[in-house]
Scaffold this motif. Structure first.
Motif, PDB file in Angstrom:
ATOM      1  N   VAL A 545     -17.959  57.070 -11.927  1.00  0.00           N
ATOM      2  CA  VAL A 545     -19.005  56.170 -11.999  1.00  0.00           C
ATOM      3  C   VAL A 545     -19.667  56.746 -10.375  1.00  0.00           C
ATOM      4  CG1 VAL A 545     -19.862  53.753 -11.577  1.00  0.00           C
ATOM      5  CG2 VAL A 545     -18.043  54.636 -13.066  1.00  0.00           C
ATOM      6  N   LEU A 546     -21.135  56.805 -10.460  1.00  0.00           N
ATOM      7  CA  LEU A 546     -21.910  57.094  -9.146  1.00  0.00           C
ATOM      8  C   LEU A 546     -22.610  56.201  -8.707  1.00  0.00           C
ATOM      9  CD1 LEU A 546     -22.908  60.851 -10.327  1.00  0.00           C
ATOM     10  CD2 LEU A 546     -20.782  60.111  -8.955  1.00  0.00           C
ATOM     11  N   ALA A 547     -23.101  55.168  -9.642  1.00  0.00           N
ATOM     12  CA  ALA A 547     -24.089  54.162  -9.409  1.00  0.00           C
ATOM     13  C   ALA A 547     -24.137  53.252 -10.591  1.00  0.00           C
ATOM     14  CB  ALA A 547     -25.632  54.723  -9.278  1.00  0.00           C
ATOM     15  N   TYR A 548     -24.579  51.972 -10.169  1.00  0.00           N
ATOM     16  CA  TYR A 548     -24.488  50.810 -11.229  1.00  0.00           C
ATOM     17  C   TYR A 548     -25.320  49.865 -10.511  1.00  0.00           C
ATOM     18  CZ  TYR A 548     -21.492  48.525  -7.678  1.00  0.00           C
ATOM     19  OH  TYR A 548     -21.294  48.076  -6.497  1.00  0.00           O
ATOM     20  N   GLY A 549     -25.860  48.837 -11.639  1.00  0.00           N
ATOM     21  CA  GLY A 549     -26.808  47.817 -11.029  1.00  0.00           C
ATOM     22  C   GLY A 549     -28.027  47.871 -11.924  1.00  0.00           C
ATOM     23  N   PRO A 550     -28.877  47.054 -11.685  1.00  0.00           N
ATOM     24  CA  PRO A 550     -30.388  47.008 -12.341  1.00  0.00           C
ATOM     25  C   PRO A 550     -31.066  48.381 -12.363  1.00  0.00           C
ATOM     26  CG  PRO A 550     -30.012  45.057 -10.974  1.00  0.00           C
ATOM     27  CD  PRO A 550     -28.975  45.976 -10.637  1.00  0.00           C
ATOM     28  N   LYS A 551     -31.900  48.838 -13.220  1.00  0.00           N
ATOM     29  CA  LYS A 551     -32.329  50.156 -13.360  1.00  0.00           C
ATOM     30  C   LYS A 551     -33.158  50.597 -11.963  1.00  0.00           C
ATOM     31  CE  LYS A 551     -34.939  53.196 -16.318  1.00  0.00           C
ATOM     32  NZ  LYS A 551     -35.483  53.289 -17.640  1.00  0.00           N
ATOM     33  N   ASP A 552     -34.063  49.545 -11.365  1.00  0.00           N
ATOM     34  CA  ASP A 552     -34.696  49.782 -10.062  1.00  0.00           C
ATOM     35  C   ASP A 552     -33.911  49.548  -8.759  1.00  0.00           C
ATOM     36  OD1 ASP A 552     -34.605  47.183 -10.720  1.00  0.00           O
ATOM     37  OD2 ASP A 552     -36.630  46.670 -10.189  1.00  0.00           O
ATOM     38  N   LYS A 553     -32.884  49.210  -8.768  1.00  0.00           N
ATOM     39  CA  LYS A 553     -31.901  48.877  -7.580  1.00  0.00           C
ATOM     40  C   LYS A 553     -30.443  49.187  -7.987  1.00  0.00           C
ATOM     41  CE  LYS A 553     -34.646  44.655  -6.436  1.00  0.00           C
ATOM     42  NZ  LYS A 553     -34.710  43.018  -6.262  1.00  0.00           N
ATOM     43  N   LEU A 554     -30.363  50.373  -8.172  1.00  0.00           N
ATOM     44  CA  LEU A 554     -29.136  50.889  -8.567  1.00  0.00           C
ATOM     45  C   LEU A 554     -28.393  51.096  -7.003  1.00  0.00           C
ATOM     46  CD1 LEU A 554     -29.597  53.852 -11.033  1.00  0.00           C
ATOM     47  CD2 LEU A 554     -28.418  51.694 -11.508  1.00  0.00           C
ATOM     48  N   ILE A 555     -27.067  50.926  -7.201  1.00  0.00           N
ATOM     49  CA  ILE A 555     -26.196  50.891  -6.115  1.00  0.00           C
ATOM     50  C   ILE A 555     -25.465  51.944  -6.132  1.00  0.00           C
ATOM     51  CG2 ILE A 555     -24.250  49.446  -4.556  1.00  0.00           C
ATOM     52  CD1 ILE A 555     -25.187  47.192  -6.021  1.00  0.00           C
ATOM     53  N   ARG A 556     -25.363  52.718  -5.100  1.00  0.00           N
ATOM     54  CA  ARG A 556     -24.616  54.122  -5.035  1.00  0.00           C
ATOM     55  C   ARG A 556     -23.464  53.845  -4.630  1.00  0.00           C
ATOM     56  NH1 ARG A 556     -26.980  58.274  -7.989  1.00  0.00           N
ATOM     57  NH2 ARG A 556     -25.769  59.687  -6.837  1.00  0.00           N
TER      58      ARG A 556
END
Length: 841
Positions: A545-556
């Motif tokens: 997993v490289l990033a997650y969250g809302p589409k415009d605020k992905l957490i790396r």
């Protein structure tokens, strides 16, 4: 005017019996708690020191980079080489075979630089490095499974190898994690030649670095590499945490055993109070005489504090010696599981901590009876045999200071202050609960109608009369019986995890790296031998997993300072799959499953625990890296997974169009009919090896054997620790009986004078203790069961599977044992001579 210190010591020394008569209970209580804490602290310190000092050897380098399903790219090799020497290799599950036998193995391929730290020792005494050519170093169990000897040949994949030696000691074995088969070590080029590194195959490439500058900080290098290659899927470990699983296990066991040791000391503290009360009661004539001769209250405290201090110090020193002596036995029990020597181990900080606990507990619980005796005039002391001394509220301050010291020491020296604080609050709550129950029992006994049976009437009267030791007895019996329940519940729950749950739900075999094109042939081979076998196949690959969250605020993930608690899926690469229907054993709790062969936006289904840990919801997005490429999918639903099924469970399940184009193979589970013929099992394994040499089979039975060994060692540790608590509870009971012996002697003498027989007196004691034990059995069931639940589910993270029949049986046995000890403690009362006892009043 107070006595000089030297004079006070001479009086104390002359009055103190050489065999500590009267203070033996204090001695035993301090000894039990200190010995438990000394052994626990010494063993833990030894293991942690070994893990820290041997980090390079356990890991095989200063830093290790692990990546799934591929080797390193040139730019990655260049980046690693800038820090020092690289030793590379592979680890995978495979099958070894001969014309007559086949066995699942753990294949470990190493280059010529391995091992950079430590030595590989063979059974014939040779110290060797990496194998050369087609030679292999083989675990003894692999030779047994294959039915061959050193010097004979066997096959792995499509390559024929020679068993050149038997592994005796593998330097980096502990860091490799849980073993799913006997180890075979080969040269680095063997897996590729054997066809085991084809695209989609599940293998790990491992790259260990020996720093050119030994002083370089491995954590700083890890951080640099993570930022330099955020999508590479690196799983990095350093010499400081060469074996995270061992670290975690040591921490859990240390926390549990330390809490048990503290519990033993807290329980023993009540026995100390009883023992000191009994001792001072026996010395009441001496105290009164000293006061008549002009000794001040401070002199009394000084003289008897010296005696109690000497006894406490002797008990602590004996406990420390016992802790050191028992540590080799504990180390022997843990050898093979953890890196610890079986010889004598001395850890001054651990011993100092154990002694500090013992002396603080002695001070806390001996202060009240000691200070209570100092404040009363000689005549009150003379009459205390029949008129108990009143409580001294000022003595409670000293007790509170001692208990505060114990709590502060526990919180300052633990790695988990929240856990220790919760335990201390729980222990305080248990004491308060038992004190409240004691008061309630006395109140109820006072208000009950008087029974016609004289023995029962006298037994009830003994519970509520002035000066009755009911409070101390309730505490002693409550803790003693709760210790029995705790022991039985923890032991049976661990046994349940070992023997019941896992084997009942596990498949017979896991099969890795089944080529998708050969899936029909795979089914046919199994059904030829076992037509009724249950077979399940799933596509399997690895990704991070490289990033997650809302589409415009992905957490790396690479930008996180630390991984959130419970978000294990963010650590390194994990198993991934795709499916058209919801996996077996899973339940949707939010969102909808996609239609078969979905062709719209790539979708993913995630585990509910993972979603909660990182705050994901339906409609958010997840970016993963597979073989160095990024793919993003929308979260379509959240699932609850039955992780206990031991089937294929994935935290992340994608729609087919999201990841199916990445190179991958199939994994499978095979459930054979009950009583499957061993000869047919052997034919099946050989057929699978012949038809699919790049596939590997994992026998679940072997996994369960290893898991059983681990859990049995945990079970042994909990058994030994809980036994200390049981002994402490029994010591408390004897202390409560001893503290009330003077008053009971008077009662017994009066009953004897009035014509009561020895049998009637024993029945009276049995009725009193039986009534209390019966009432407290239910309390102990709740208290001990609650503590056991915390230990099993929160500390060990096992399933709560106690055998309640066994728990109730042990509780009944414990009640009988406690009653036996109580009656045994009452036997000296029967030997009291009426004339002598009356003269001493």
């Amino acid at each position: 005017m107070s006595l000089p210190l030297g004079t006070a010591w001479r009086i104390a020394r002359r009055d103190l019996n050489a065999r500590f008569r009267g203070l033996r209970l204090l001695l035993v209580c301090i000894f039990l708690g200190t010995a438990a804490l000394a052994a626990i602290g010494t063993l833990t310190a030894a293991i942690e020191n070994e893990l820290a000092s041997s980090g390079q050897e356990l890991l095989g380098g200063d830093l290790e980079v692990e990546v799934w399903q591929r080797g390193l790219r040139p730019e990655e090799v260049k980046a690693l080489a800038a820090y020092g020497t690289i030793s590379s290799g592979y680890r995978m599950q495979a099958m070894a075979s001969t014309p007559e036998a086949a066995a699942p193995i753990e294949l470990k391929a190493v280059d010529a630089k391995w091992p950079m730290f430590g030595k590989l020792l063979l059974a014939d005494g040779r110290t060797v490095g990496a194998p050369v050519g087609k030679d292999a170093w083989v675990a003894a169990t692999a030779l047994e499974r294959l039915g061959i000897r050193v010097g004979e040949n066997f096959k792995v994949g499509t390559v024929t190898l020679r068993a050149a030696g038997v592994i005796a000691d593998e330097p980096d074995r502990l860091s490799e994690g849980f073993q799913l088969g006997p180890t075979i070590i080969v040269a680095e080029g063997v897996p590729a030649e054997a066809g085991l590194l084809a695209p989609g195959a599940l293998y790990q490439s491992k790259h260990r670095i020996a720093f050119a500058n030994p002083a370089r900080d491995p954590s700083a290098v890890e951080e640099t590499l993570t930022k330099q290659f955020p999508t590479a899927g690196f799983d990095i470990r350093t010499r400081d945490r060469a074996s995270p699983g061992a670290d975690r296990f040591v921490r859990q066991m240390s926390d549990f055993l330390t809490l048990v040791g503290l519990a033993a000391l807290v329980i023993a503290g009540i026995g100390i109070a009883g023992g000191v009360s009994s001792y001072l009661d026996q010395r009441r004539a001496s105290i009164a005489t000293l006061k008549v001769l002009g000794a001040t209250s401070a002199d009394i405290v000084r003289i008897y504090a010296m005696q109690i201090g000497v006894a406490a110090l002797a008990g602590s020193l004996a406990g420390l010696a016992a802790g050191v002596l028992v540590t080799p036995l504990l180390a022997s029990a843990l050898q093979g599981l953890l890196p610890v020597e079986s010889g004598f181990i001395i850890s001054p900080p651990a011993l100092l901590l154990a002694a500090s606990y013992g002396l603080l507990v002695a001070f806390a619980f001996a202060a009240a009876p000691l200070l209570r005796a100092r404040t009363f005039p000689a005549m009150a002391l003379m009459r205390s045999g029949i008129v108990p001394l009143a409580r001294d509220k000022r003595a409670l301050i000293a007790t509170a200071i001692g208990i505060a010291g114990v709590c502060a020491l526990a919180l300052l020296t633990t790695a988990q202050p929240m856990l220790s604080g919760g335990f201390l609050l729980g222990a305080g709550g248990a004491l308060a609960l038992l004190a409240g129950i004691g008061w309630l029992i006395q109140t109820l006994a006072r208000r009950l109608p008087r029974p016609k049976n004289p023995l029962l009437r006298s037994a009830i009267a003994n519970i509520h009369r002035p000066g009755a030791p009911t409070g101390a007895l309730v505490t002693a019996l409550g803790f003693g019986l709760a210790a029995f329940v705790l022991l039985a519940a923890v032991q049976s729950a661990i046994d349940g995890n070992i023997a019941r749950r896992v084997p009942m739900e596990a498949p017979d075999y896991f099969v890795l790296d089944v080529p998708p094109a050969k899936e029909p042939r795979f089914f046919k081979l199994i059904q030829q031998e076992f037509p009724k076998a249950g077979i399940r196949t799933v596509p399997t690959m690895r990704g991070a997993v490289l990033a997650y969250g809302p589409k415009d605020k992905l957490i790396r993930v690479a930008d996180l300072k630390e991984i959130p608690e419970g978000a294990w899926a963010l650590r390194g690469e994990r198993g991934l799959t795709y499916a058209d229907t919801i996996p077996q054993g899973n339940r949707l709790i939010e969102g909808q499953w996609w239609s078969p062969f979905h062709k719209g936006e790539p979708l993913v289904s995630i585990d509910a625990d993972f979603a909660k840990a990182v705050g994901l919801k339906v409609g958010d997005y997840l970016t993963i890296g597979i073989l160095g490429t990024e793919r993003t999918a929308r979260i379509a639903n959240i699932r609850e997974i039955d992780w206990e099924s031991m089937g294929f469970n994935f935290a992340l399940v994608f729609s087919r169009n999201a990841i199916s184009d990445a190179p991958h193979n199939l994994s499978a589970t095979i459930d054979l009919p009950d009583g499957a013929d061993p000869a047919a099992r052997g034919r099946l394994l050989r057929a699978l090896v012949k038809e699919m040499p790049s596939s590997s089979v994992i026998e679940v039975g072997g996994i369960l054997v290893e898991a059983r060994k681990l859990l049995e060692q945990v079970s042994l540790a909990t058994l030994a620790a809980a036994a200390v608590t049981v002994l402490a509870g029994l010591a408390v009971l004897m202390g409560a009986i001893a503290a009330a012996r003077a008053a009971r002697t008077y009662d017994t003498v009066m009953l004897r004078v009035l014509g009561a027989s020895r049998r009637q007196i024993l029945l009276l004691q049995f009725a009193e203790y039986g009534l209390l034990a019966g009432l407290l059995a239910l309390v102990a069931l709740g208290l001990g069961g609650g503590l056991a639940w915390v230990v099993i589910t929160q500390l060990f993270e096992f399933d709560w599977l106690p055998d309640w029949g066994e728990v109730l049986g042990v509780l009944a046995l414990g009640t009988a044992l406690v009653l036996g000890f109580a009656l045994a403690g009452s036997l000296p009362l029967l030997r009291a001579k009426p004339a002598r006892a009356l003269r001493e009043l």
